[in-house]
Design an enzyme around this catalytic site. Structure first.
Site, PDB file in Angstrom:
ATOM      1  N   HIS A  69       0.832  -1.204   0.000  1.00 40.39           N
ATOM      2  CA  HIS A  69       0.000   0.000   0.000  1.00 40.39           C
ATOM      3  C   HIS A  69       0.866   1.254   0.000  1.00 40.39           C
ATOM      4  O   HIS A  69       1.966   1.282   0.568  1.00 40.39           O
ATOM      5  CB  HIS A  69      -0.950   0.013   1.202  1.00 40.39           C
ATOM      6  CG  HIS A  69      -0.278   0.100   2.547  1.00 40.39           C
ATOM      7  ND1 HIS A  69      -0.036   1.303   3.184  1.00 40.39           N
ATOM      8  CD2 HIS A  69       0.191  -0.860   3.381  1.00 40.39           C
ATOM      9  CE1 HIS A  69       0.551   1.074   4.355  1.00 40.39           C
ATOM     10  NE2 HIS A  69       0.703  -0.228   4.494  1.00 40.39           N
ATOM     11  N   ASP A  71      -0.806   4.285   0.789  1.00 40.57           N
ATOM     12  CA  ASP A  71      -1.431   5.242   1.703  1.00 40.57           C
ATOM     13  C   ASP A  71      -0.722   5.201   3.053  1.00 40.57           C
ATOM     14  O   ASP A  71      -0.121   4.187   3.439  1.00 40.57           O
ATOM     15  CB  ASP A  71      -2.924   4.969   1.859  1.00 40.57           C
ATOM     16  CG  ASP A  71      -3.238   3.617   2.485  1.00 40.57           C
ATOM     17  OD1 ASP A  71      -2.606   2.621   2.086  1.00 40.57           O
ATOM     18  OD2 ASP A  71      -4.106   3.554   3.374  1.00 40.57           O
ATOM     19  N   ASP A 102       6.384   2.203   6.738  1.00 42.31           N
ATOM     20  CA  ASP A 102       5.052   1.621   6.535  1.00 42.31           C
ATOM     21  C   ASP A 102       4.286   2.399   5.482  1.00 42.31           C
ATOM     22  O   ASP A 102       3.537   3.307   5.813  1.00 42.31           O
ATOM     23  CB  ASP A 102       4.304   1.614   7.862  1.00 42.31           C
ATOM     24  CG  ASP A 102       3.000   0.864   7.824  1.00 42.31           C
ATOM     25  OD1 ASP A 102       2.795   0.067   6.887  1.00 42.31           O
ATOM     26  OD2 ASP A 102       2.173   1.076   8.721  1.00 42.31           O
ATOM     27  N   GLU A 135      -5.024   0.708   2.813  1.00 41.61           N
ATOM     28  CA  GLU A 135      -4.689  -0.284   3.843  1.00 41.61           C
ATOM     29  C   GLU A 135      -4.799   0.320   5.231  1.00 41.61           C
ATOM     30  O   GLU A 135      -5.187  -0.358   6.181  1.00 41.61           O
ATOM     31  CB  GLU A 135      -3.281  -0.825   3.607  1.00 41.61           C
ATOM     32  CG  GLU A 135      -2.973  -2.117   4.356  1.00 41.61           C
ATOM     33  CD  GLU A 135      -2.467  -1.906   5.783  1.00 41.61           C
ATOM     34  OE1 GLU A 135      -2.444  -2.891   6.558  1.00 41.61           O
ATOM     35  OE2 GLU A 135      -2.084  -0.773   6.122  1.00 41.61           O
ATOM     36  N   GLU A 136      -4.448   1.596   5.360  1.00 37.79           N
ATOM     37  CA  GLU A 136      -4.504   2.258   6.654  1.00 37.79           C
ATOM     38  C   GLU A 136      -5.919   2.730   7.000  1.00 37.79           C
ATOM     39  O   GLU A 136      -6.173   3.159   8.119  1.00 37.79           O
ATOM     40  CB  GLU A 136      -3.556   3.463   6.678  1.00 37.79           C
ATOM     41  CG  GLU A 136      -2.095   3.136   6.415  1.00 37.79           C
ATOM     42  CD  GLU A 136      -1.439   2.345   7.533  1.00 37.79           C
ATOM     43  OE1 GLU A 136      -2.144   1.954   8.490  1.00 37.79           O
ATOM     44  OE2 GLU A 136      -0.222   2.114   7.443  1.00 37.79           O
ATOM     45  N   GLU A 164       4.769  -5.691   3.895  1.00 38.64           N
ATOM     46  CA  GLU A 164       4.630  -4.983   5.173  1.00 38.64           C
ATOM     47  C   GLU A 164       5.899  -5.120   6.029  1.00 38.64           C
ATOM     48  O   GLU A 164       6.608  -6.131   5.944  1.00 38.64           O
ATOM     49  CB  GLU A 164       3.454  -5.554   5.967  1.00 38.64           C
ATOM     50  CG  GLU A 164       2.090  -5.161   5.447  1.00 38.64           C
ATOM     51  CD  GLU A 164       1.686  -3.754   5.846  1.00 38.64           C
ATOM     52  OE1 GLU A 164       2.427  -3.111   6.616  1.00 38.64           O
ATOM     53  OE2 GLU A 164       0.624  -3.303   5.373  1.00 38.64           O
ATOM     54  N   HIS A 353       4.263   4.690  12.019  1.00 38.91           N
ATOM     55  CA  HIS A 353       3.171   5.476  12.613  1.00 38.91           C
ATOM     56  C   HIS A 353       3.661   6.471  13.660  1.00 38.91           C
ATOM     57  O   HIS A 353       2.839   7.118  14.311  1.00 38.91           O
ATOM     58  CB  HIS A 353       2.092   4.575  13.233  1.00 38.91           C
ATOM     59  CG  HIS A 353       1.308   3.780  12.232  1.00 38.91           C
ATOM     60  ND1 HIS A 353       0.022   3.336  12.481  1.00 38.91           N
ATOM     61  CD2 HIS A 353       1.605   3.342  10.988  1.00 38.91           C
ATOM     62  CE1 HIS A 353      -0.425   2.662  11.440  1.00 38.91           C
ATOM     63  NE2 HIS A 353       0.541   2.647  10.516  1.00 38.91           N
TER      64      HIS A 353
END
Length: 380
Positions: A69, A71, A102, A135-136, A164, A353
Site C-alpha cells: 500500500h 497510503d 510503513d 490499507e490504513e 509490510e 506510525h
C-alpha cells in the site's frame, strides 16, 4: 541500468498520500511500471485508489505477486517532526518521512526488484503488483477491490508476497506466515433507569455489563496453538454518559477487541459472547445488544515450498534465518489468503506510525535484494 529503490522510496514519500488521498503515488508507480513493459490498470472503487500491474501473459501458469500500500496515516503535529514528513530527505544514510517504514519503501523495493528482474531475465510466467491506497483506512475498497476485479477479469496470482514491515529490531529477523483474526464487539446493555437510593425500582445496566465483561476476561480463551500465541481479549471502552451520581442509568455501553488464533472463528466467538450475555440477562433482566465487526479471520500459510523459498531468500541476503511468525496486528494478507498462498516480509517496523518515521537506506537496498532473489528462485 538498475532501478534505485531508495530514490523511488524518497519520491513516494514526497507524495502526500494520507488515506484516502492518492497524492500522486500510484501515478508515479504506474509511469515506472509502464516504462518497464507492465500492463497497468487503475482499479479505483468508491473513491479509493488502487493499481493493478502485470508483466507477462494473463493466465500464465506461474505468476508471482506482490501486494502493498502507498497510503499512510496522518503525520499528527508536523511541528514535532525534525524533518519534513513529506520531504523524503536522506541524511547520514537514513531516509525520513511518513511511510518510510510503513510502507512506501517496501513498495519501492518490490517495484524496483520486479522492474529489474523482467528487464534482465524475462521469466516464463508473469509478475503481478497489486498496490492499494486503502490499507490504513477501512480496507473495504483497497486490496479487496483489487482481488474482486482480478476475479472478474480472470487475473490470478499463484503466490503472493506482501511487503509490510515484519522485523521487530533487525533486518531478516522475522517473516509472517499468518495473522491472528481480529474482531470488535460493540456491546449495549439496556436496563431501567431509577434513583440510586431505590435500586429495587430499577435495573442497573452497569452491573449487568460489568458482570458480562468479568465473565469474558475471567479465563483465557485458549492456551495458544501450533502457530499462534494465545487469543487476546481486551476491554477498550466502558461508558454510560451519566452526569448524575444518584441516578441509575438506563443504558451502558462497552467495546471489546479480540485478536484470535485458529482455535476460533469469528462465528464461534459471536456464539460464545451471545451465550454469556443470555446468561446474564436471565440473572438480571438486563437485555444486551451485541454488534460484532470482524475485520479478518485468522489464517496460516503452512511451512512448505513457498514459505521456504522466501525464508531462504531472506537468509541469503541478511544472514539470518527468519522466525516464522503470526504475531502482530492485521494486514491485507488477510484478504489475499483467500486468493493464493501468501507470506509477508519487509523492513524493521520500529518507527512506523510515529513522529520522525525513518529507515536506514541500507535496509531498503537489502529488501530489494531479498525480493529479487525470491523472484529468481521462483522462476528458476
Amino acid at each position: 541500468m538498475t532501478t534505485d529503490a531508495v530514490a523511488l522510496s524518497a519520491d513516494l514519500i514526497r507524495c502526500p498520500s494520507v488515506t484516502p488521498d492518492e497524492g500522486g503515488a500510484l501515478v508515479l508507480l504506474q509511469s515506472l511500471l509502464i516504462g518497464a513493459g507492465f500492463s497497468c490498470t487503475r482499479v479505483d472503487r468508491n473513491g479509493t485508489p488502487n493499481l493493478f500491474a502485470r508483466w507477462g501473459a494473463k493466465g500464465a501458469a506461474k505468476t508471482f505477486g506482490f501486494n502493498g500500500h502507498t497510503d499512510v496515516v496522518p503525520v499528527g503535529d508536523a511541528r514535532a517532526w525534525s524533518h519534513d514528513p513529506f520531504g523524503g530527505e536522506i541524511n547520514s544514510g537514513v531516509l525520513w518521512g511518513r511511510g518510510a517504514q510503513d510502507m512506501k519503501s517496501g513498495v519501492a523495493a518490490f517495484a524496483a526488484a520486479a522492474v529489474d528482474f523482467v528487464r534482465a531475465t524475462p521469466p516464463d510466467g508473469a509478475v503481478i503488483l497489486a498496490i492499494t491506497g486503502d490499507e490504513e483506512g477501512p480496507g473495504r475498497d483497497g486490496t479487496r477491490a483489487l482481488l474482486d476485479w482480478m476475479a472478474d477479469q480472470g487475473e490470478a496470482m499463484s503466490v503472493c508476497l506482501v511487503g509490510e514491515p515484519t522485523c521487530p529490531e533487525v533486518m531478516g529477523q522475522m517473516m509472517k506466515i499468518g495473522r491472528r483474526g481480529s474482531m470488535t464487539f460493540y456491546i449495549e446493555a439496556e436496563g431501567v433507569q431509577g434513583h440510586a437510593a431505590y435500586p429495587h425500582r430499577a435495573k442497573n445496566p452497569l452491573h449487568a455489563l460489568v458482570a458480562l465483561l468479568g465473565q469474558m476476561v475471567a479465563e483465557p480463551l485458549d492456551p495458544g496453538t501450533k502457530h499462534f500465541q494465545p487469543t487476546s481479549l481486551q476491554i477498550t471502552t466502558i461508558d454510560c454518559a451519566n452526569p448524575a451520581n444518584n441516578v441509575i442509568p438506563a443504558r451502558a455501553k462497552a467495546t471489546v477487541n479480540i485478536r484470535f488464533n485458529d482455535a476460533h472463528t469469528g462465528a464461534s466467538l459471536i456464539a460464545w459472547a451471545h451465550e454469556l450475555a443470555q446468561g446474564i440477562t436471565t440473572q438480571t433482566g438486563v437485555d444486551f445488544t451485541l454488534n460484532p465487526d470482524i475485520s479478518g479471520e485468522s489464517f496460516v500459510t503452512p511451512p512448505g515450498p513457498f514459505v521456504d523459498l522466501v525464508a531462504d531468500a531472506v537468509q541469503a541476503e541478511t544472514g539470518m534465518a527468519p522466525e516464522l511468525s503470526t504475531s502482530g496486528g492485521t494486514s491485507d494478507a488477510r484478504f489475499v489468503k483467500d486468493h493464493c498462498p501468501v507470506v509477508e516480509f519487509g523492513l524493521v517496523g520500529d518507527r512506523m506510525h510515529q513522529v520522525d518515521e525513518r529507515v536506514p537506506v541500507d535496509q531498503i537496498e537489502t529488501l530489494k535484494r531479498v525480493y529479487a532473489r525470491a523472484l529468481k528462485a521462483y522462476f528458476a
